[in-house]
Scaffold this motif. Structure first.
Motif, PDB file in Angstrom:
ATOM      1  N   LYS A   1       0.824  -1.208   0.000  1.00 11.50           N
ATOM      2  CA  LYS A   1       0.000   0.000   0.000  1.00 11.50           C
ATOM      3  C   LYS A   1       0.864   1.266   0.000  1.00 11.50           C
ATOM      4  N   TYR A   2       0.340   2.265  -0.693  1.00 14.10           N
ATOM      5  CA  TYR A   2       0.992   3.562  -0.694  1.00 14.10           C
ATOM      6  C   TYR A   2       1.019   4.148   0.715  1.00 14.10           C
ATOM      7  N   ARG A   3       2.190   4.559   1.161  1.00 15.16           N
ATOM      8  CA  ARG A   3       2.318   5.396   2.346  1.00 15.16           C
ATOM      9  C   ARG A   3       2.347   6.863   1.920  1.00 15.16           C
ATOM     10  N   ALA A   4       2.844   7.089   0.709  1.00 13.02           N
ATOM     11  CA  ALA A   4       2.905   8.447   0.173  1.00 13.02           C
ATOM     12  C   ALA A   4       2.944   8.376  -1.342  1.00 13.02           C
ATOM     13  N   SER A   5       2.339   9.373  -1.985  1.00 14.47           N
ATOM     14  CA  SER A   5       2.410   9.507  -3.433  1.00 14.47           C
ATOM     15  C   SER A   5       2.302  10.990  -3.757  1.00 14.47           C
TER      16      SER A   5
END
Length: 296
Positions: free
Chosen positions: A219-223
């Motif tokens: 899962k994305y933690r940041a984008s």
């Protein structure tokens, strides 16, 4: 090569032009970057058309003075006309290269060492129009940036007008990744991910941004380009060519800890699908990545 006054002047100008780093700044409230770039390309093309028409109507003697005069209508912000002869002599310029008017600049190179003038002159020998990409000083912000110059041969003169492109490079991407890794190690995940997701946090610049993905849950933690994607599992996502890019990144981070993954992706600065090369690095149970695009 024997240095003479002309060569020393060219070298001195090159040093002054390229002393600044290749940096970019985000602009608050700007319209879609892709639209901005297309607009600049259209403006450059229109200015080149006007210059070519003027040269054909007035001839060289009646045109070069106008092309050297910033009040003549042949300079508009970052867009300006410069003129070469078929031997590489700078005959006119409304930009940073105006100090070179009257000098042979065939061997002038950009910040990356690219002989872009020679490419323009050589290209004009085989086709009456074309374009060359290089790094040059943007008078709008006094920074060296990626530039595309459109050129057209009219008689024995080569007219050119350029526009600037907010496109990153492998060097920029590596530097931003190093900064992101340092922040994550120094400040921890909450602070680092917050900065990566913040458009004003220093980790989103034109087509360049930091992303972070959990190695266990995918899962994305940041984008930085799309903070709304935080929490999305990306492991089943593929690019337009079917490449399972995120699975490749996770596997690479686990096996080697660092590396590069190539795929195709939408460039937020141009709104076009382009080749992208993401540099990734593992920090504990997270991979950090920064990519750069190439137009072809």
């Amino acid at each position: 090569m024997k240095l003479n006054h002309r060569n020393l002047l060219i070298l001195s100008l090159g040093t002054a032009l390229f002393a600044a780093p290749l940096a970019y700044a985000a602009t608050d409230g700007a319209p879609a970057k892709g639209s901005v770039e297309r607009s600049h390309a259209r403006q450059a093309s229109a200015l080149l058309d006007r210059a070519a028409t003027h040269l054909q109507a007035k001839g060289p003697d009646g045109s070069l003075a106008a092309f050297n005069d910033r009040k003549s209508g042949f300079a508009d912000g970052q867009h300006y006309v410069f003129v070469l002869d078929t031997n590489g002599t700078m005959l006119a310029s409304n930009g940073a290269s105006r100090a070179l008017v009257g000098l042979n600049v065939m061997d002038l190179k950009d910040a990356a060492g690219k002989p872009f003038i020679r490419q323009i002159v050589e290209g004009a020998k085989t086709t009456d129009s074309g374009q060359v990409e290089y790094h040059w000083l943007n008078p709008a912000d006094n920074k060296v940036e990626n530039k595309t110059s459109l050129y057209r041969k009219v008689g024995e003169r080569i007219l050119a007008v350029g526009y600037y492109i907010p496109r990153s490079s492998a060097e920029h991407a590596q530097k931003l990744l190093d900064q992101a890794v340092a922040l994550l190690k120094r400040s921890g995940g909450e602070a680092a991910f917050g900065a990566f997701n913040d458009p004003q946090g220093g980790f989103v610049m034109n087509d360049e941004y930091v992303f972070a993905i959990g190695l266990e849950d995918g899962k994305y933690r940041a984008s930085g380009a799309s903070p709304n994607l935080v929490g999305v599992d990306v492991r089943e996502i593929t690019d337009a060519a079917g490449t399972p890019l995120f699975k490749q990144m996770i596997a690479l981070a686990r096996e080697k800890g660092t590396g590069t993954v190539d795929y195709v992706w939408r460039n937020p600065a141009t709104n076009a699908v382009e080749k992208k090369h993401s540099l990734i690095r593992r920090v504990d149970d997270v991979l950090l990545g920064v990519g750069y695009y190439s137009p072809n």
